[in-house]
Design a protein around this motif. Structure first.
Motif, PDB file in Angstrom:
ATOM      1  N   ARG A   1      -7.090  -9.191   0.177  1.00  0.00           N
ATOM      2  CA  ARG A   1      -5.837  -8.587   0.236  1.00  0.00           C
ATOM      3  C   ARG A   1      -5.803  -6.869   0.510  1.00  0.00           C
ATOM      4  O   ARG A   1      -4.722  -6.752   1.149  1.00  0.00           O
ATOM      5  CB  ARG A   1      -5.189  -8.933  -0.967  1.00  0.00           C
ATOM      6  CG  ARG A   1      -4.794 -10.166  -1.419  1.00  0.00           C
ATOM      7  CD  ARG A   1      -3.887 -10.953  -0.491  1.00  0.00           C
ATOM      8  NE  ARG A   1      -4.455 -11.505   1.064  1.00  0.00           N
ATOM      9  CZ  ARG A   1      -5.148 -12.368   1.012  1.00  0.00           C
ATOM     10  NH1 ARG A   1      -5.487 -13.048  -0.045  1.00  0.00           N
ATOM     11  NH2 ARG A   1      -5.737 -12.755   2.167  1.00  0.00           N
TER      12      ARG A   1
ATOM     13  N   GLY B   1     -11.549 -18.169  -0.120  1.00  0.00           N
ATOM     14  CA  GLY B   1     -10.861 -19.185   0.604  1.00  0.00           C
ATOM     15  C   GLY B   1     -10.668 -19.163   1.766  1.00  0.00           C
ATOM     16  O   GLY B   1     -10.031 -19.886   2.580  1.00  0.00           O
ATOM     17  N   GLY B   2     -11.233 -17.908   2.534  1.00  0.00           N
ATOM     18  CA  GLY B   2     -11.043 -17.756   3.829  1.00  0.00           C
ATOM     19  C   GLY B   2      -9.311 -17.460   4.264  1.00  0.00           C
ATOM     20  O   GLY B   2      -9.142 -17.504   5.571  1.00  0.00           O
TER      21      GLY B   2
ATOM     22  N   PHE C   1       0.803  -1.208  -0.080  1.00  0.00           N
ATOM     23  CA  PHE C   1       0.236  -0.043  -0.143  1.00  0.00           C
ATOM     24  C   PHE C   1       0.838   1.343   0.294  1.00  0.00           C
ATOM     25  O   PHE C   1       1.685   1.163   0.799  1.00  0.00           O
ATOM     26  CB  PHE C   1      -0.853   0.138   1.297  1.00  0.00           C
ATOM     27  CG  PHE C   1      -1.590   1.321   1.457  1.00  0.00           C
ATOM     28  CD1 PHE C   1      -2.529   1.618   0.493  1.00  0.00           C
ATOM     29  CD2 PHE C   1      -1.166   2.274   2.408  1.00  0.00           C
ATOM     30  CE1 PHE C   1      -3.220   2.856   0.810  1.00  0.00           C
ATOM     31  CE2 PHE C   1      -1.707   3.400   2.664  1.00  0.00           C
ATOM     32  CZ  PHE C   1      -3.088   3.689   1.871  1.00  0.00           C
TER      33      PHE C   1
END
Ligand SMILES: NC(=O)c1ccc[n+]([C@@H]2O[C@H](COP(=O)([O-])OP(=O)(O)OC[C@H]3O[C@@H](n4cnc5c(N)ncnc54)[C@H](OP(=O)(O)O)[C@@H]3O)[C@@H](O)[C@H]2O)c1
Length: 253
Positions: free
Chosen positions: A76, A113-114, A49
């Motif tokens: 993400r 997908g956790g 970021f």
């Protein structure tokens, strides 16, 4: 045997009812907000970021959040940076109340997908419910850990996340009429492919980030044919110094 058969039958009925619900009922108005570099990237190829937009754009983010019932991001976006998806200062919360909205918006994280990191910053700030949208791919301890951290975990599909189902559920069960999605590229791409985006707010920033693997506004599978591409109409443009604040309406298919 009777109990097992009853269980299977009940399962089938539940699945059929769920399928029916995913296809009916109103959807929220979905609007995206992103800051784009002049070469169309959301972040550098490292995906770290970096706040490349101006202080004005950061105010713009809070102004848009103050019009939404819920703010949503992909796993993400939420766990690679210290993101809390907050409302900003008391001024924005007052603005929300004047508009007849709840004092704080809901926070929604998509993690099929956790894989969302349970230590992510968002879980350390308890000012509004956190809902995780996931699929049957999220299992075992990973799923349990997210269930412990979040206020609600909703399974919306076996392998692929059924966004139409998820968004109708959010509207029906949580009263989400305006849903702001703040990226990243993968979740945005999936929303475009499902034909669920109504409006896009783009801040075009005077910087080139480069990198062929850097995230863009809409990643995911993409549209193989131009005929299938999402079509936009520019509805507003504003220049503030060297940044452009653009709003597009997504035309119906
Ligand atoms: N400039 C900006 O305005 C802006 C805004 C947002 C983000 N960003 C940047 O963009 C990058 C993150 O974007 P990204 O595209 O890599 O990731 P993302 O969309 O934030 O998150 C990807 C993850 O979200 C889940 N997900 C997304 N779409 C899904 C779908 N259709 N079905 C099921 N799960 C889905 C998956 O979680 P599972 O792995 O658990 O399946 C996937 O791994 C970061 O570098 C961030 O800083 C920039």
């Amino acid at each position: 045997v009777i109990r097992a058969n009853f269980g299977h039958a009940l399962n089938r009925i539940m699945k059929r009812a769920q399928k029916k619900l995913s296809k009916s009922g109103p959807l929220p108005f979905v609007f995206l907000n992103i800051a784009n570099s002049a070469d169309g990237k959301l972040a550098p190829p490292s995906r770290q970021f970096i706040p490349f937009s101006s202080a004005r754009d950061r105010v713009h983010i809070l102004e848009l959040r103050a019009t939404a019932d819920a703010v949503m991001s992909g796993a993400r976006t939420v766990d690679l940076a210290p993101v809390k998806l907050g409302t900003g200062s008391a001024k924005y919360r007052r603005r929300r109340l004047r508009r007849g909205l709840k004092e704080c918006h809901l926070r929604i994280v998509v993690s099929g997908g956790g894989t969302l990191d349970p230590r992510a910053e968002i879980f350390k700030h308890d000012f509004s419910p956190i809902i995780i949208l996931t699929t049957g791919r999220a299992r075992g301890e990973r799923l349990k850990e997210l269930q412990r951290r979040a206020d609600f975990v909703k399974i919306c599909g076996e392998r692929e996340l059924d966004f139409a189902f998820a968004l109708r559920w959010l509207r029906r069960e949580w009263g989400v009429k305006r849903l702001l999605c703040e990226g990243g590229g993968e979740i945005n791409g999936a929303l475009f492919e499902a034909g669920l985006v109504n409006e896009i707010h783009v801040t075009l920033c005077p910087v080139i980030l480069g990198g062929r693997t850097a995230p863009t506004m809409a990643d995911g599978k993409g549209f193989p044919k131009l005929a299938d591409a999402a079509r936009l109409k520019l509805t507003s443009q504003k220049r503030v110094e060297d940044e452009l604040f653009l709003v597009y309406r997504v035309l119906p298919e």
